[in-house]
Motif scaffolding. Sequence first.
Motif, mmCIF file in Angstrom:
data_model
loop_
_atom_site.group_PDB
_atom_site.id
_atom_site.type_symbol
_atom_site.label_atom_id
_atom_site.label_comp_id
_atom_site.label_asym_id
_atom_site.label_seq_id
_atom_site.Cartn_x
_atom_site.Cartn_y
_atom_site.Cartn_z
ATOM 1 N N LYS A 1 -17.336 -5.974 2.521
ATOM 2 C CA LYS A 1 -16.633 -7.253 2.439
ATOM 3 C C LYS A 1 -15.655 -7.375 3.599
ATOM 4 C CE LYS A 1 -14.904 -8.770 -1.670
ATOM 5 N NZ LYS A 1 -14.234 -8.507 -2.983
ATOM 6 N N THR A 2 -15.328 -8.588 3.965
ATOM 7 C CA THR A 2 -14.281 -8.825 4.942
ATOM 8 C C THR A 2 -13.432 -9.975 4.433
ATOM 9 O OG1 THR A 2 -15.681 -8.108 6.766
ATOM 10 C CG2 THR A 2 -13.800 -9.462 7.338
ATOM 11 N N GLY A 3 -12.108 -9.836 4.539
ATOM 12 C CA GLY A 3 -11.196 -10.854 4.042
ATOM 13 C C GLY A 3 -11.488 -12.208 4.672
ATOM 14 N N ALA A 4 -11.319 -13.278 3.870
ATOM 15 C CA ALA A 4 -11.656 -14.620 4.328
ATOM 16 C C ALA A 4 -10.945 -14.956 5.630
ATOM 17 C CB ALA A 4 -11.278 -15.633 3.236
ATOM 18 N N GLU A 5 -9.659 -14.657 5.690
ATOM 19 C CA GLU A 5 -8.905 -15.039 6.878
ATOM 20 C C GLU A 5 -9.280 -14.204 8.099
ATOM 21 O OE1 GLU A 5 -7.817 -13.295 4.273
ATOM 22 O OE2 GLU A 5 -5.808 -12.490 4.582
ATOM 23 N N ARG B 1 -9.991 -3.249 13.724
ATOM 24 C CA ARG B 1 -9.495 -4.569 13.346
ATOM 25 C C ARG B 1 -8.966 -4.561 11.915
ATOM 26 N NH1 ARG B 1 -11.652 -8.679 16.738
ATOM 27 N NH2 ARG B 1 -12.994 -7.746 18.310
ATOM 28 N N MET B 2 -7.982 -5.431 11.663
ATOM 29 C CA MET B 2 -7.533 -5.646 10.300
ATOM 30 C C MET B 2 -8.582 -6.498 9.607
ATOM 31 S SD MET B 2 -3.462 -6.472 10.438
ATOM 32 C CE MET B 2 -3.410 -7.305 8.867
ATOM 33 N N VAL B 3 -9.075 -6.009 8.442
ATOM 34 C CA VAL B 3 -10.118 -6.785 7.765
ATOM 35 C C VAL B 3 -9.676 -7.263 6.393
ATOM 36 C CG1 VAL B 3 -12.042 -5.739 9.000
ATOM 37 C CG2 VAL B 3 -11.172 -4.656 6.908
ATOM 38 N N ALA B 4 -8.530 -6.801 5.916
ATOM 39 C CA ALA B 4 -8.081 -7.274 4.609
ATOM 40 C C ALA B 4 -6.583 -7.144 4.484
ATOM 41 C CB ALA B 4 -8.769 -6.487 3.494
ATOM 42 N N ASN B 5 -6.003 -8.070 3.749
ATOM 43 C CA ASN B 5 -4.584 -8.076 3.465
ATOM 44 C C ASN B 5 -4.463 -8.445 2.000
ATOM 45 O OD1 ASN B 5 -1.865 -8.448 3.272
ATOM 46 N ND2 ASN B 5 -1.750 -10.095 4.799
ATOM 47 N N LEU B 6 -4.332 -7.453 1.134
ATOM 48 C CA LEU B 6 -4.484 -7.667 -0.295
ATOM 49 C C LEU B 6 -3.213 -7.350 -1.051
ATOM 50 C CD1 LEU B 6 -7.701 -5.513 -0.322
ATOM 51 C CD2 LEU B 6 -7.733 -8.013 -0.414
ATOM 52 N N ARG B 7 -2.812 -8.281 -1.934
ATOM 53 C CA ARG B 7 -1.711 -7.949 -2.845
ATOM 54 C C ARG B 7 -2.277 -7.018 -3.904
ATOM 55 N NH1 ARG B 7 2.500 -9.745 -1.243
ATOM 56 N NH2 ARG B 7 3.527 -8.578 -2.910
ATOM 57 N N GLU C 1 -1.839 -6.742 -7.002
ATOM 58 C CA GLU C 1 -2.231 -7.357 -8.273
ATOM 59 C C GLU C 1 -3.600 -8.031 -8.180
ATOM 60 O OE1 GLU C 1 1.615 -6.805 -7.266
ATOM 61 O OE2 GLU C 1 0.770 -8.728 -6.639
ATOM 62 N N ASP C 2 -3.973 -8.448 -6.953
ATOM 63 C CA ASP C 2 -5.192 -9.238 -6.803
ATOM 64 C C ASP C 2 -6.425 -8.405 -6.504
ATOM 65 O OD1 ASP C 2 -3.349 -11.205 -7.021
ATOM 66 O OD2 ASP C 2 -3.236 -11.611 -4.865
ATOM 67 N N THR C 3 -6.253 -7.086 -6.534
ATOM 68 C CA THR C 3 -7.385 -6.284 -6.105
ATOM 69 C C THR C 3 -7.525 -5.047 -6.987
ATOM 70 O OG1 THR C 3 -8.380 -5.170 -4.216
ATOM 71 C CG2 THR C 3 -6.007 -4.977 -4.449
ATOM 72 N N ASN C 4 -8.561 -4.276 -6.718
ATOM 73 C CA ASN C 4 -8.736 -2.997 -7.412
ATOM 74 C C ASN C 4 -9.411 -2.019 -6.468
ATOM 75 O OD1 ASN C 4 -11.615 -3.412 -7.434
ATOM 76 N ND2 ASN C 4 -11.277 -4.840 -9.139
ATOM 77 N N GLY C 5 -9.534 -0.799 -6.898
ATOM 78 C CA GLY C 5 -10.044 0.257 -6.042
ATOM 79 C C GLY C 5 -11.407 -0.068 -5.459
ATOM 80 N N GLU C 6 -12.274 -0.587 -6.311
ATOM 81 C CA GLU C 6 -13.633 -0.889 -5.877
ATOM 82 C C GLU C 6 -13.633 -1.927 -4.754
ATOM 83 O OE1 GLU C 6 -17.443 -2.349 -8.357
ATOM 84 O OE2 GLU C 6 -15.952 -1.187 -9.476
ATOM 85 N N ASP C 7 -12.786 -2.912 -4.957
ATOM 86 C CA ASP C 7 -12.632 -3.987 -3.988
ATOM 87 C C ASP C 7 -12.191 -3.425 -2.633
ATOM 88 O OD1 ASP C 7 -12.733 -6.711 -3.438
ATOM 89 O OD2 ASP C 7 -10.548 -6.897 -3.658
ATOM 90 N N SER D 1 -2.509 6.134 4.155
ATOM 91 C CA SER D 1 -3.019 7.072 3.159
ATOM 92 C C SER D 1 -4.503 6.870 2.918
ATOM 93 C CB SER D 1 -2.246 6.895 1.849
ATOM 94 O OG SER D 1 -2.736 7.783 0.873
ATOM 95 N N HIS D 2 -5.150 7.946 2.499
ATOM 96 C CA HIS D 2 -6.547 7.888 2.083
ATOM 97 C C HIS D 2 -6.675 7.873 0.567
ATOM 98 C CE1 HIS D 2 -8.119 9.414 6.099
ATOM 99 N NE2 HIS D 2 -8.826 8.343 5.822
ATOM 100 N N ASN D 3 -5.524 8.087 -0.086
ATOM 101 C CA ASN D 3 -5.543 8.362 -1.513
ATOM 102 C C ASN D 3 -5.387 7.051 -2.292
ATOM 103 O OD1 ASN D 3 -4.814 9.046 -4.146
ATOM 104 N ND2 ASN D 3 -3.904 10.993 -3.464
ATOM 105 N N MET D 4 -6.471 6.596 -2.889
ATOM 106 C CA MET D 4 -6.506 5.299 -3.554
ATOM 107 C C MET D 4 -5.508 5.232 -4.704
ATOM 108 S SD MET D 4 -8.209 2.506 -2.990
ATOM 109 C CE MET D 4 -9.764 2.953 -2.212
ATOM 110 N N ARG D 5 -5.478 6.282 -5.524
ATOM 111 C CA ARG D 5 -4.561 6.299 -6.665
ATOM 112 C C ARG D 5 -3.117 6.183 -6.190
ATOM 113 N NH1 ARG D 5 -0.937 9.265 -7.950
ATOM 114 N NH2 ARG D 5 -1.556 10.891 -6.491
#
Lengths: 363, 257
Positions: free
Chosen positions: B248-252, B225-231, B233-239, B205-209
């Motif tokens: 940004k790129t995920g640490a892992e 490439r996969m650049v983030a894997n976010l739960r 609860e740990d993130t928000n739209g801006e992130d 999806s493109h739809n953040m909401r």
Amino acid sequence: MSDTSEGPSTSDGVGGLTYDKSKRQWPNELNVFAALILIIVIFELLGAIFMQQSLLFDSRDRFDSIFNEARLRIIIIQVAIIGIIAIGVTQVIITAGIDLSSGSVVGATAMIAMSFAQVAQVSGNPNPKAIFGEWALDLPVIVPVFVGLGVGLTAGAINGLLVAYSRIPPFIATLGMMLFARGVAQWWSLGNPVSFPTDAYAVIGSGMNPVFIFLGLAILFHLIMNYTVYGKHTYAIGSNEAAARMSGINVPRHLLLVYMIAGALAGLAAVILTSKNLTAQSGMGLSYELEAIAMAVIGGVSLFGGRGSIIGTGIGALIIGVITSGFTFLRLGAFYQEMVLGMIIVGAVALDQWQQKRAAARA
Amino acid sequence: MSDYILETKGLTKHYGGVHALVDANFTLERGEHVAIMGDNGAGKSTFVRQITGVEQRTRGDVIFDGAPVHFTGPLDAREAGIETVFQTLALADHLNVPDNLFLGREKTKFDWLGPFRILNYKAMRDDTMAGLVKTGVKIPNIKNSIAHMSGGQRQCVAIARTATFASKLTIMDEPTAALGVQETAQVENIIRTLKEQGESLILVSHNMRQVFDLVDRIIVFRRGRMVANLRKEDTNGEDVVSYITGAKTGAEFEGAA
């Protein structure tokens, strides 16, 4: 179990889950049937005004019945043979294809099948029209019938292979077969008619037999189209070929089968036609393909595929029969009849388009 | 039995010299709803196409339901229990709801009749109703042809397929991209229903909401490439946006893109 009674809030307030009768679609065949009734009423009125008699009803007390049975019989006999072809053509059109070859296939099949149905002796003399030697004379009736079906099936298979596997458009593939089969019909006996069939062969197309065969096949294929996987896939391919393919339907194989059935039905029509006329001529079946297509189109079969039915085509055949009879009844020339038929075909498609647009706008 | 319904290891797809997907290591738990986000051309659809067998991967492993799989085509994947809802609807307009649901896998009687085997309408209708009840999809009259239905209803029918066939994994590729506001709400409700019933889902999806409303976890793709894997609860739209755009790129995933 989730709370389905509330369920998702449906925007347009659509009702229950099953068969809301108010949301049921009006079957298209009823429109076609209404058109048939309307046409009959028009002819009855014209008949009452100009001829002082009725088209379909017994107005002169010649028979002990309500209807003018003789005329009804003529109407249905004259559409029965082309109607058999139209059953096959309907299936082809539902797949969004077209079969222009059926008339010529009738011509070729007529010549070939009849060659295996000839008698050895015509009033004590050897058959003057015999195509082959002794071996092909006085054969059991099953032989010419199977030859006829086989020739039609082969022509249909060639159409089907071209359409399904070489991706030649159906219009071109069957146009080629139309010319080719007509050529075969003329080459077969170098233009000479093939005559004098066996008595058993002559029975096939005698009396009301063509009508019984037509009705039997119409019912059979109505059931096949509505209650078998074959029918469902035929509609699916005409409706959305890509979706059909993605759903795992072997589209080319199915198309091949559809064209083979159409060819076999044309072959059968040729057998009945030659049996009825007791002769085969290379010009037989001329423009039958167009009449069969006309029956289907008037009966509500969409040339874009996916829509239509055998019942619709059957009613379309009756409409053509009534119009043909009606013009004869009113003692109007055949040219008027063709003009009116032309207008009705265009009108039927235009009406269909308009209805589709309206339905799409409503949805 | 593995905890993961789907796992990919080093999944890679090259189109000639174009590296559309590189080393995607992805996991999906049973009953989990995961969103895949990313810009156009980031590799989302390529990723989905490798899993569903629409295309053949260049290298890497796909482990579905605990066993490595090599789907030769979308039908193969469907047989295994992966139902895909495409943005462009794969429905036959002139057929009704049960016919579309069962297209190509009709329930039949008298199978010895070959192509002329008889359709078991009643069984298909009953299963369709069960599927519609399960998803909460409301269709005015399932005997009507799809052509007379709105885009939302049609999409609902496509989604109801998944429930009807008790699939193990549902993949939706932008299911609401072509729908209006209310129709979108309807589809989202169905997705929530699937969640309650423990269906595993991948939502592109493109739809953040929508994504924050519906899923547990968000995967971001960028340039194959996969650049983030976010739960969630740990993130928000801006992130998430900063991952999508490359701020940004995920640490892992450091050094990956």
